[in-house]
Design a protein around this motif. Structure first.
Motif, short mmCIF file in Angstrom:
data_model
loop_
_atom_site.label_atom_id
_atom_site.label_comp_id
_atom_site.label_asym_id
_atom_site.label_seq_id
_atom_site.Cartn_x
_atom_site.Cartn_y
_atom_site.Cartn_z
N ASP A 3 0.83 -1.20 0.00
CA ASP A 3 0.00 0.00 0.00
C ASP A 3 0.87 1.25 0.00
N GLY A 4 0.25 2.42 0.22
CA GLY A 4 0.99 3.67 0.17
C GLY A 4 2.05 3.81 1.23
N ASN A 5 1.95 3.03 2.30
CA ASN A 5 2.95 3.08 3.37
C ASN A 5 3.94 1.92 3.30
N GLY A 6 3.90 1.16 2.20
CA GLY A 6 4.84 0.06 2.02
C GLY A 6 4.47 -1.21 2.74
N ARG A 7 3.24 -1.32 3.24
CA ARG A 7 2.81 -2.52 3.97
C ARG A 7 2.22 -3.54 3.00
N ASP A 8 2.44 -4.80 3.27
CA ASP A 8 1.99 -5.88 2.39
C ASP A 8 0.47 -5.96 2.39
N ILE A 9 -0.13 -5.88 1.20
CA ILE A 9 -1.59 -5.86 1.09
C ILE A 9 -2.19 -7.21 1.47
N LEU A 10 -1.57 -8.31 1.04
CA LEU A 10 -2.12 -9.63 1.33
C LEU A 10 -2.17 -9.89 2.84
N THR A 11 -1.10 -9.52 3.54
CA THR A 11 -1.08 -9.71 5.00
C THR A 11 -2.16 -8.87 5.68
N ARG A 12 -2.27 -7.62 5.27
CA ARG A 12 -3.29 -6.75 5.86
C ARG A 12 -4.70 -7.20 5.49
#
Length: 219
Positions: A3-12
């Motif tokens: 996402d925009g903050n570099g966090r993994d979308i699948l995990t979230r």
């Protein structure tokens, strides 16, 4: 992707699904518990008890639920579990009215009258005779309420009033992704699709349970 903050979308997405389903299940249990209690008492005892409870139900049904939820979330910023209980506490009147109608139909049956004649206590009649007969309705109602609560939680989280960041839910994932929908449309599509497919599947399960458990719909 991220996402925009570099966090993994699948995990979230996976963790957000856990949070959204937790809210839905806790809210449904709270809602049905209140609706069941008031519906059984109102339908069985009737008279002034029924009148008082039904007038309370009428008053609560006249209050718009979504604006009330927005007001409470804005004033108190509750946590996930408390937020779920608040949803259940707001939406129970409709379930109480539904169950009251079923209990009114059941309390005139011969076996209920026979239990009264031989001196069976009211609480025993409610728990042993009425509750088992309304359980199929509870199961169907629960399966229909869960997708409704998922949508409610998603709307509030999208508005920034439900599950708060950094705790992910499908609703606040949508809210964060809307800023990048022109360049990363999939960030919007993925949580939106999960909300849609989860609500649709659970709704179809509810329809199937209703058809299976309601003898009036059998051929």
């Amino acid at each position: 992707g991220s996402d925009g903050n570099g966090r993994d979308i699948l995990t979230r997405l996976a963790y957000g699904g856990r949070v959204s389903l937790l809210v839905a299940v806790v809210a449904t249990v709270a809602e049905l518990s209140l609706g069941l209690g008031f519906g059984l008492v109102s339908g069985y005892f009737g008279k002034w008890v029924d009148m008082v409870i039904m007038r309370l139900v009428d008053v609560l049904l006249s209050i718009p639920a979504l604006p009330l939820l927005i007001l409470i979330a804005t004033l108190y910023s509750p946590g996930v579990v408390l937020f779920s209980v608040i949803i259940g506490a707001i939406f129970w009147p409709g379930d109480a009215r539904l169950l009251r109608g079923e209990v009114l139909a059941l309390r005139g049956r011969e076996y209920i009258e026979a239990a009264r004649v031989v001196g069976v206590p009211s609480w025993s009649i409610i728990l042993r005779h009425l509750l088992p007969n309304v359980t199929p309705i509870l199961l169907v109602q629960a399966s229909l309420l869960v997708p409704s609560v998922i949508l409610t939680e998603s709307v509030l989280s999208f508005l920034g009033l439900g599950v708060q960041v950094p705790t992910p839910s499908w609703g606040n994932m949508l809210e964060e992704a809307q800023r990048f929908y022109r360049t990363n449309w999939e960030n919007v599509f993925i949580p939106g699709f999960m909300i849609y497919i989860s609500a649709l599947c659970l709704y179809l399960v509810g329809i199937g349970l209703r058809d299976a458990l309601d003898p009036r719909l059998s051929d």
